[in-house]
Write a protein that holds these residues in place. Structure first.
Motif, mmCIF file in Angstrom:
data_model
loop_
_atom_site.group_PDB
_atom_site.id
_atom_site.type_symbol
_atom_site.label_atom_id
_atom_site.label_comp_id
_atom_site.label_asym_id
_atom_site.label_seq_id
_atom_site.Cartn_x
_atom_site.Cartn_y
_atom_site.Cartn_z
ATOM 1 N N GLY A 270 0.829 -1.199 0.000
ATOM 2 C CA GLY A 270 0.000 0.000 0.000
ATOM 3 C C GLY A 270 0.861 1.245 0.000
ATOM 4 O O GLY A 270 1.685 1.450 -0.895
ATOM 5 N N ASP A 271 0.700 2.085 1.025
ATOM 6 C CA ASP A 271 1.495 3.309 1.108
ATOM 7 C C ASP A 271 2.716 3.146 2.016
ATOM 8 O O ASP A 271 3.348 4.112 2.419
ATOM 9 N N THR A 272 3.056 1.867 2.319
ATOM 10 C CA THR A 272 4.236 1.573 3.142
ATOM 11 C C THR A 272 5.313 0.917 2.287
ATOM 12 O O THR A 272 5.036 -0.019 1.533
ATOM 13 N N LEU A 273 6.527 1.426 2.407
ATOM 14 C CA LEU A 273 7.660 0.852 1.686
ATOM 15 C C LEU A 273 8.639 0.272 2.699
ATOM 16 O O LEU A 273 8.991 0.935 3.667
ATOM 17 N N ARG A 274 9.044 -0.984 2.486
ATOM 18 C CA ARG A 274 9.958 -1.653 3.411
ATOM 19 C C ARG A 274 11.299 -1.885 2.728
ATOM 20 O O ARG A 274 11.358 -2.298 1.573
ATOM 21 N N ILE A 275 12.350 -1.636 3.487
ATOM 22 C CA ILE A 275 13.702 -1.784 2.971
ATOM 23 C C ILE A 275 14.477 -2.724 3.886
ATOM 24 O O ILE A 275 14.599 -2.474 5.084
ATOM 25 N N LYS A 276 14.992 -3.803 3.316
ATOM 26 C CA LYS A 276 15.875 -4.703 4.043
ATOM 27 C C LYS A 276 17.249 -4.589 3.407
ATOM 28 O O LYS A 276 17.471 -5.024 2.286
ATOM 29 N N THR B 229 21.547 6.084 11.448
ATOM 30 C CA THR B 229 20.238 6.670 11.727
ATOM 31 C C THR B 229 19.985 7.887 10.846
ATOM 32 O O THR B 229 18.895 8.049 10.279
ATOM 33 N N PHE B 230 20.992 8.751 10.710
ATOM 34 C CA PHE B 230 20.832 9.953 9.899
ATOM 35 C C PHE B 230 20.653 9.588 8.428
ATOM 36 O O PHE B 230 19.835 10.194 7.719
ATOM 37 N N ALA B 231 21.410 8.594 7.939
ATOM 38 C CA ALA B 231 21.271 8.162 6.551
ATOM 39 C C ALA B 231 19.862 7.632 6.286
ATOM 40 O O ALA B 231 19.243 7.944 5.260
ATOM 41 N N ARG B 232 19.332 6.860 7.240
ATOM 42 C CA ARG B 232 17.981 6.316 7.062
ATOM 43 C C ARG B 232 16.936 7.424 7.034
ATOM 44 O O ARG B 232 15.970 7.368 6.265
ATOM 45 N N PHE B 233 17.129 8.444 7.864
ATOM 46 C CA PHE B 233 16.176 9.557 7.859
ATOM 47 C C PHE B 233 16.190 10.274 6.514
ATOM 48 O O PHE B 233 15.138 10.599 5.961
ATOM 49 N N ARG B 234 17.386 10.528 5.971
ATOM 50 C CA ARG B 234 17.475 11.232 4.693
ATOM 51 C C ARG B 234 16.870 10.413 3.557
ATOM 52 O O ARG B 234 16.198 10.960 2.672
ATOM 53 N N ILE B 235 17.107 9.098 3.571
ATOM 54 C CA ILE B 235 16.496 8.224 2.567
ATOM 55 C C ILE B 235 14.978 8.293 2.677
ATOM 56 O O ILE B 235 14.260 8.442 1.686
ATOM 57 N N SER B 236 14.468 8.174 3.912
ATOM 58 C CA SER B 236 13.018 8.209 4.138
ATOM 59 C C SER B 236 12.418 9.528 3.676
ATOM 60 O O SER B 236 11.360 9.550 3.030
ATOM 61 N N LYS B 237 13.075 10.642 3.989
ATOM 62 C CA LYS B 237 12.543 11.945 3.618
ATOM 63 C C LYS B 237 12.451 12.095 2.108
ATOM 64 O O LYS B 237 11.461 12.621 1.572
ATOM 65 N N GLU C 109 3.754 7.021 2.457
ATOM 66 C CA GLU C 109 3.515 7.659 3.749
ATOM 67 C C GLU C 109 4.428 7.118 4.840
ATOM 68 O O GLU C 109 4.699 7.790 5.823
ATOM 69 N N LYS C 110 4.910 5.895 4.662
ATOM 70 C CA LYS C 110 5.689 5.245 5.711
ATOM 71 C C LYS C 110 6.836 4.466 5.093
ATOM 72 O O LYS C 110 6.668 3.773 4.089
ATOM 73 N N VAL C 111 8.016 4.597 5.699
ATOM 74 C CA VAL C 111 9.186 3.844 5.265
ATOM 75 C C VAL C 111 9.688 3.034 6.452
ATOM 76 O O VAL C 111 9.949 3.583 7.521
ATOM 77 N N GLU C 112 9.801 1.722 6.266
ATOM 78 C CA GLU C 112 10.280 0.843 7.332
ATOM 79 C C GLU C 112 11.609 0.212 6.914
ATOM 80 O O GLU C 112 11.748 -0.264 5.791
ATOM 81 N N PHE C 113 12.569 0.231 7.835
ATOM 82 C CA PHE C 113 13.831 -0.471 7.630
ATOM 83 C C PHE C 113 13.774 -1.758 8.441
ATOM 84 O O PHE C 113 13.574 -1.723 9.658
ATOM 85 N N VAL C 114 13.931 -2.878 7.765
ATOM 86 C CA VAL C 114 13.816 -4.189 8.398
ATOM 87 C C VAL C 114 15.210 -4.727 8.674
ATOM 88 O O VAL C 114 16.020 -4.891 7.758
#
Length: 245
Positions: free
Chosen positions: A183-189, A205-213, A222-227
């Protein structure tokens, strides 16, 4: 197809100081080597950006709007549109004792980092050290030659391009990165080695925030999850142990 704001693209470029024709940045390894600015362990090649995503100077991103893949664009950048004019208030005298507290022996030309930012030591005289906290390209007129190499189309490739841009790990293996959409959630492993090896927790943590933004702002999720998933590693027996058996 012409490049538009919001497009994910790959670019090659070489930047020069207009007044001296000195190369200060490039995506080409051979050019960097010839110019004497080669950085060890840096991966050279076309870099991914989002046009209008503030990944490069705005003047460069604006200049490639309307270009097509394969086009070469020449960009002139004034100090006002680049790294600003030089500010004499950013040249500071720092007591030698402040360096001694940090165990630093200051010498002319040394690059330092402090609460005031990144600076370059201009001189060391007695008990005082003169440091310039202006950006090294402040006050310079710049020239960039930019080539549009690729317009990135698929969602998976767009996400991987942002991982490539924001992670500093030199042996990043994007083939081991898994992308899934719900749906509107993207997951990254991510490949396990890119998550923590060689990088501090804050860097990751900062790299993940920039990727998500970038994904929120330019891909509509709407949502980015790092698995995070770690598999138990089984060590292979040594050859001499196998022989004893």
């Amino acid at each position: 197809m012409a490049i538009e704001n919001g497009d994910f693209v790959r670019l090659n470029f070489t930047g020069k100081i207009k007044e001296t024709d000195e190369i200060f940045d490039t995506t080409f390894e051979d050019v960097a080597n010839e110019a004497g600015i080669l950085v060890e362990n840096k991966t050279y090649g076309p870099i991914p950006i989002i046009v209008g995503g503030n990944h490069l100077l705005k003047a460069i991103e604006d200049a490639i709007v309307g270009a097509e893949v394969g086009d070469e664009v020449h960009v002139s950048v004034t100090p006002e549109n680049g790294f600003g004019q030089r500010d004499t208030s950013l040249i500071q005298l720092i007591p030698m004792k402040e360096f001694k507290k940090q165990g630093i022996n200051p010498v002319r030309g040394m690059q330092i980092s402090s609460e005031a930012g990144n600076g370059k030591i201009l001189s060391v005289n007695g008990g005082r050290v003169k440091v310039d906290f202006n950006h090294e390209l402040a006050g310079k007129n710049l020239e960039y030659d930019v080539t549009v190499v690729e317009n990135i189309e698929s969602d998976e490739d767009k996400v991987k391009s942002m991982i490539e841009l924001h992670y500093s790990y030199p042996n990043l293996d994007l083939d081991k990165t898994e992308i899934s959409i719900d749906g509107d959630t993207l997951r990254i492993k991510l490949d396990e080695i890119t998550r923590f090896d060689q990088q501090s927790y804050m860097d990751v943590t900062f790299a993940r925030f920039r990727i998500s933004k970038d994904i929120w702002d330019h891909m509509g999720f709407e949502k980015v999850e790092f698995v995070d998933a770690f598999e138990k590693r089984v060590e292979e027996p040594a050859e001499d142990e196998e022989a004893e058996e």
